[in-house]
Design a protein around this motif. Structure first.
Motif, PDB file in Angstrom:
ATOM      1  N   HIS A  52       4.074  10.138 -14.344  1.00 10.17           N
ATOM      2  CA  HIS A  52       3.282  10.930 -15.284  1.00 10.17           C
ATOM      3  C   HIS A  52       2.112  11.628 -14.595  1.00 10.17           C
ATOM      4  O   HIS A  52       1.620  12.651 -15.082  1.00 10.17           O
ATOM      5  N   PHE A  53       1.654  11.072 -13.464  1.00  7.42           N
ATOM      6  CA  PHE A  53       0.563  11.720 -12.735  1.00  7.42           C
ATOM      7  C   PHE A  53       0.989  13.086 -12.188  1.00  7.42           C
ATOM      8  O   PHE A  53       0.147  13.936 -11.909  1.00  7.42           O
ATOM      9  N   ALA A  54       2.292  13.274 -12.030  1.00  7.14           N
ATOM     10  CA  ALA A  54       2.779  14.557 -11.524  1.00  7.14           C
ATOM     11  C   ALA A  54       2.402  15.697 -12.463  1.00  7.14           C
ATOM     12  O   ALA A  54       2.102  16.807 -12.014  1.00  7.14           O
TER      13      ALA A  54
ATOM     14  N   LYS B  73      -6.271  14.313  -1.274  1.00  8.62           N
ATOM     15  CA  LYS B  73      -6.456  13.051  -0.557  1.00  8.62           C
ATOM     16  C   LYS B  73      -7.668  12.287  -1.079  1.00  8.62           C
ATOM     17  O   LYS B  73      -7.754  11.065  -0.928  1.00  8.62           O
ATOM     18  N   ASN B  74      -8.618  12.992  -1.698  1.00  9.05           N
ATOM     19  CA  ASN B  74      -9.830  12.340  -2.202  1.00  9.05           C
ATOM     20  C   ASN B  74      -9.694  11.861  -3.643  1.00  9.05           C
ATOM     21  O   ASN B  74     -10.624  11.282  -4.189  1.00  9.05           O
ATOM     22  N   PHE B  75      -8.532  12.112  -4.251  1.00  9.51           N
ATOM     23  CA  PHE B  75      -8.380  11.738  -5.658  1.00  9.51           C
ATOM     24  C   PHE B  75      -8.019  10.268  -5.814  1.00  9.51           C
ATOM     25  O   PHE B  75      -7.174   9.737  -5.101  1.00  9.51           O
ATOM     26  N   SER B  76      -8.689   9.620  -6.754  1.00 11.38           N
ATOM     27  CA  SER B  76      -8.336   8.250  -7.128  1.00 11.38           C
ATOM     28  C   SER B  76      -8.369   8.135  -8.645  1.00 11.38           C
ATOM     29  O   SER B  76      -9.134   8.828  -9.319  1.00 11.38           O
ATOM     30  N   VAL B  77      -7.547   7.275  -9.180  1.00 12.50           N
ATOM     31  CA  VAL B  77      -7.424   7.121 -10.624  1.00 12.50           C
ATOM     32  C   VAL B  77      -8.627   6.363 -11.172  1.00 12.50           C
ATOM     33  O   VAL B  77      -9.099   5.390 -10.569  1.00 12.50           O
ATOM     34  N   ALA B  78      -9.140   6.805 -12.315  1.00 13.88           N
ATOM     35  CA  ALA B  78     -10.266   6.123 -12.951  1.00 13.88           C
ATOM     36  C   ALA B  78      -9.868   4.713 -13.373  1.00 13.88           C
ATOM     37  O   ALA B  78      -8.704   4.432 -13.657  1.00 13.88           O
TER      38      ALA B  78
ATOM     39  N   ASN C 197       3.736  21.372  -0.918  1.00 10.72           N
ATOM     40  CA  ASN C 197       4.109  19.959  -0.917  1.00 10.72           C
ATOM     41  C   ASN C 197       2.845  19.124  -0.993  1.00 10.72           C
ATOM     42  O   ASN C 197       1.913  19.319  -0.205  1.00 10.72           O
ATOM     43  N   CYS C 198       2.798  18.214  -1.934  1.00 16.13           N
ATOM     44  CA  CYS C 198       1.599  17.414  -2.157  1.00 16.13           C
ATOM     45  C   CYS C 198       1.944  15.940  -2.236  1.00 16.13           C
ATOM     46  O   CYS C 198       3.065  15.562  -2.593  1.00 16.13           O
ATOM     47  N   ASN C 199       0.965  15.118  -1.926  1.00 12.23           N
ATOM     48  CA  ASN C 199       1.099  13.672  -2.066  1.00 12.23           C
ATOM     49  C   ASN C 199      -0.011  13.146  -2.959  1.00 12.23           C
ATOM     50  O   ASN C 199      -1.150  13.618  -2.899  1.00 12.23           O
ATOM     51  N   LEU C 200       0.320  12.168  -3.785  1.00 10.86           N
ATOM     52  CA  LEU C 200      -0.663  11.504  -4.639  1.00 10.86           C
ATOM     53  C   LEU C 200      -0.649  10.011  -4.355  1.00 10.86           C
ATOM     54  O   LEU C 200       0.420   9.404  -4.265  1.00 10.86           O
ATOM     55  N   ARG C 201      -1.819   9.421  -4.261  1.00 12.59           N
ATOM     56  CA  ARG C 201      -1.922   7.980  -4.029  1.00 12.59           C
ATOM     57  C   ARG C 201      -1.895   7.256  -5.373  1.00 12.59           C
ATOM     58  O   ARG C 201      -2.874   6.627  -5.785  1.00 12.59           O
ATOM     59  N   VAL C 202      -0.792   7.361  -6.041  1.00 10.02           N
ATOM     60  CA  VAL C 202      -0.614   6.750  -7.356  1.00 10.02           C
ATOM     61  C   VAL C 202       0.823   6.275  -7.466  1.00 10.02           C
ATOM     62  O   VAL C 202       1.674   6.625  -6.649  1.00 10.02           O
TER      63      VAL C 202
ATOM     64  N   ARG D 267       0.834  -1.198   0.000  1.00 11.01           N
ATOM     65  CA  ARG D 267       0.000   0.000   0.000  1.00 11.01           C
ATOM     66  C   ARG D 267       0.875   1.257   0.000  1.00 11.01           C
ATOM     67  O   ARG D 267       0.585   2.219  -0.682  1.00 11.01           O
ATOM     68  N   VAL D 268       1.924   1.238   0.770  1.00  9.72           N
ATOM     69  CA  VAL D 268       2.742   2.420   0.927  1.00  9.72           C
ATOM     70  C   VAL D 268       3.468   2.773  -0.362  1.00  9.72           C
ATOM     71  O   VAL D 268       3.664   3.930  -0.690  1.00  9.72           O
ATOM     72  N   ALA D 269       3.856   1.768  -1.143  1.00  8.41           N
ATOM     73  CA  ALA D 269       4.665   2.015  -2.326  1.00  8.41           C
ATOM     74  C   ALA D 269       3.931   2.847  -3.366  1.00  8.41           C
ATOM     75  O   ALA D 269       4.559   3.490  -4.182  1.00  8.41           O
ATOM     76  N   ASN D 270       2.609   2.842  -3.329  1.00  3.16           N
ATOM     77  CA  ASN D 270       1.847   3.542  -4.361  1.00  3.16           C
ATOM     78  C   ASN D 270       1.607   4.993  -3.979  1.00  3.16           C
ATOM     79  O   ASN D 270       0.477   5.442  -3.849  1.00  3.16           O
TER      80      ASN D 270
END
Length: 509
Positions: free
Chosen positions: A335-337, A362-367, A326-331, A308-311
């Motif tokens: 390329h998402f950057a 924090k609420n973003f998830s990939v389609a 500073n931002c974090n993405l759960r991806v 889980r952490v690696a993503n």
């Protein structure tokens, strides 16, 4: 809730009513009798392979209050007659933008790659600032986009419209309908190029997004793309750039993939209060845990599985006023950057408080099918799956292969289907993948389709897997391909139906 009636329909379309349309009051527009509901206004569209006029009887049986048609042969139904029903749909969407959504900021998004992810991320983020509305899925053409507009609530503050194209002139019409305040061109890359003689022609067609834009609008561009100078010089609008280029107004200063070894150092570098703490210590970890959601802490510190952490990606971004966020993405996938940088540029151009951006993300998830990472099970074997099965272009294929390469301690297997609609250069785009596959130490590649056969024949013996004519053949042979703890990438154009392979796996998370 806005109600369409005879008067405003006539104002929007210039049509004429017959058979008692003067009692129309409908809040919903439908072009498909399969999903029409009681009280809807039906628009009978015509296409090469369909004619909505043939379904008028069904539309009224299901409760349509009236229909917009270009033929008046159904005299017994309440009809609004126009010269062209597709143009009527466009005119109604344009009327709705200019007369109902007068306070909404319209953000148009196009580009060769990444437009859907950017649109989805914008929708997620701007929903934290106000009422936001966007295309569902990829309803980004001359039917889907106006329907998206017509479904926007009256109190919409941010209307995000993805615009796709297959040929020149299409984005011009979509921009004319939507009258955007802000336009984003994510990039110019080979994708859907079969109707274009060169990539420069694609750049020209993407620039059509300016056609309907407000004169005081803003164009958001990637400074890292080779067509930046051309696009920016022809904008005749305010331009905000994003990218790794040091001259970009929204500049990516640092990007760290948050695996177990790097997440603490990444967060420590952007939290000044940690200067006196020992990175990796229980005190430092606890401090970060309190500032960030616990999902961002290494597995050993938060009791989570390392999968889980690696993503995760951590980004350090500099804005035009030299503010650092500073931002974090759960991806997983750098390329998402670029989507995030474009989103930050839009938020900045809207004059919104960018300090809210990290929390909103924090609420973003990939389609689905666009780079999702899953731990899955197949025949008692557990693997890591990169589901990028929705579509493919040369740029997105290379990016997906680079993402697969990050699984350094696992066997890396790519299941690749044809990249379609690339015109005369199709074979070359497929054979060019040999280099990136070998450079990124992919262990095995299984190919599907006539163009991928060209790649298959050039792959080194130790990497070359089996070639299949279609995805069903590959699906039937999965048991012979998959090994426990594999990292598997599934990718190909929509027409290759690579999602059939993904469905064979049982997703655990």
């Amino acid at each position: 809730m806005f109600k369409w009636n005879t008067n405003n329909i006539i104002d929007a379309t210039g049509g004429r009513d017959v058979n008692g349309c003067n009692w129309i009051h409908s809040s919903n527009i439908s072009t498909d009798t399969r999903s029409i509901k009681k009280g809807d206004l039906f628009i009978a569209l015509k296409g090469k392979n369909f004619d909505g006029h043939n379904f008028l009887h069904e539309a009224f049986l299901k409760g349509a209050v009236a229909a917009i048609v270009s033929e008046g042969k159904y005299k017994s139904f309440p009809l609004m007659i126009v010269q062209d029903t597709l143009k009527a749909l466009h005119d109604m969407a344009s009327y709705y933008i200019r007369n109902v959504l007068i306070d909404a900021k319209v953000i148009a998004v196009t580009g060769s790659v990444g437009k859907t992810t950017t649109k989805d991320m914008l929708h997620t983020v701007l929903s934290q600032y106000g009422v936001s509305h966007a295309n569902e899925g990829n309803l980004n053409n001359n039917i889907g986009l106006p329907l998206t507009i017509l479904k926007a609530p009256k109190n919409c503050q941010y209307l995000i419209l993805e615009m796709g194209m297959n040929k020149a002139g299409e984005i011009k019409e979509l921009s004319k309908i939507s009258n955007p305040n802000i336009a984003v061109i994510t990039n110019i890359e080979p994708a859907h190029t079969e109707n274009f003689s060169s990539l420069f022609d694609v750049a020209q067609a993407k620039l059509e997004i300016l056609y309907g834009m407000k004169n005081n609008g803003t164009l958001v561009l990637s400074r890292d793309n080779k067509y930046y100078d051309y696009l920016s010089s022809h904008a005749n609008r305010n331009v905000i750039s994003f990218g790794k280029d040091k001259n970009a107004e929204v500049c990516l200063l640092n990007l760290i993939r948050n695996d177990e070894s790097s997440v603490i150092s990444a967060l420590s570098s952007v939290i000044p209060v940690l200067d006196y703490l020992d990175p990796g210590s229980s005190i430092a970890n606890e401090h970060i845990r309190r500032l960030y959601n616990k999902d961002w802490i290494p597995a050993s510190s938060a009791g989570m599985t390392s999968n889980r952490v690696a993503n995760r990606l951590s980004l350090k971004i500099r804005l035009s006023d030299n503010q650092i966020i500073n931002c974090n993405l759960r991806v997983q996938g750098e390329h998402f950057a670029y989507s995030l940088l474009a989103v930050a540029a839009v938020v900045q151009s809207l004059g919104l408080d960018l300090s809210k951006l990290p929390l909103a993300l924090k609420n973003f998830s990939v389609a689905k099918g666009r780079g999702n990472i899953h731990k899955v099970k197949y025949n008692r074997k557990y693997i890591h799956l990169i589901d990028d099965s929705y579509n493919a272009s040369p740029a997105s294929m290379k990016t997906a292969i680079k993402t697969l390469s990050t699984y350094s301690n696992q066997r890396k297997v790519a299941l690749l289907g044809d990249m379609l609609k690339l015109g005369d250069e199709s074979i070359e785009f497929h054979t060019d993948l040999v280099k990136i596959i070998t450079e990124n130490n992919i262990d095995k590649v299984y190919t599907v389709g006539k163009f991928m056969l060209e790649l298959h024949e050039l792959l080194p013996d130790n990497i070359r897997g089996t070639h299949f004519n279609d995805s069903n053949q590959l699906k039937s042979d999965l048991a012979n391909i998959i090994q426990n703890n594999d990292a598997i990438l599934v990718k190909g154009s929509r027409g290759m139906k690579m999602d059939l392979i993904v469905r064979e796996f049982v997703i655990k998370y």
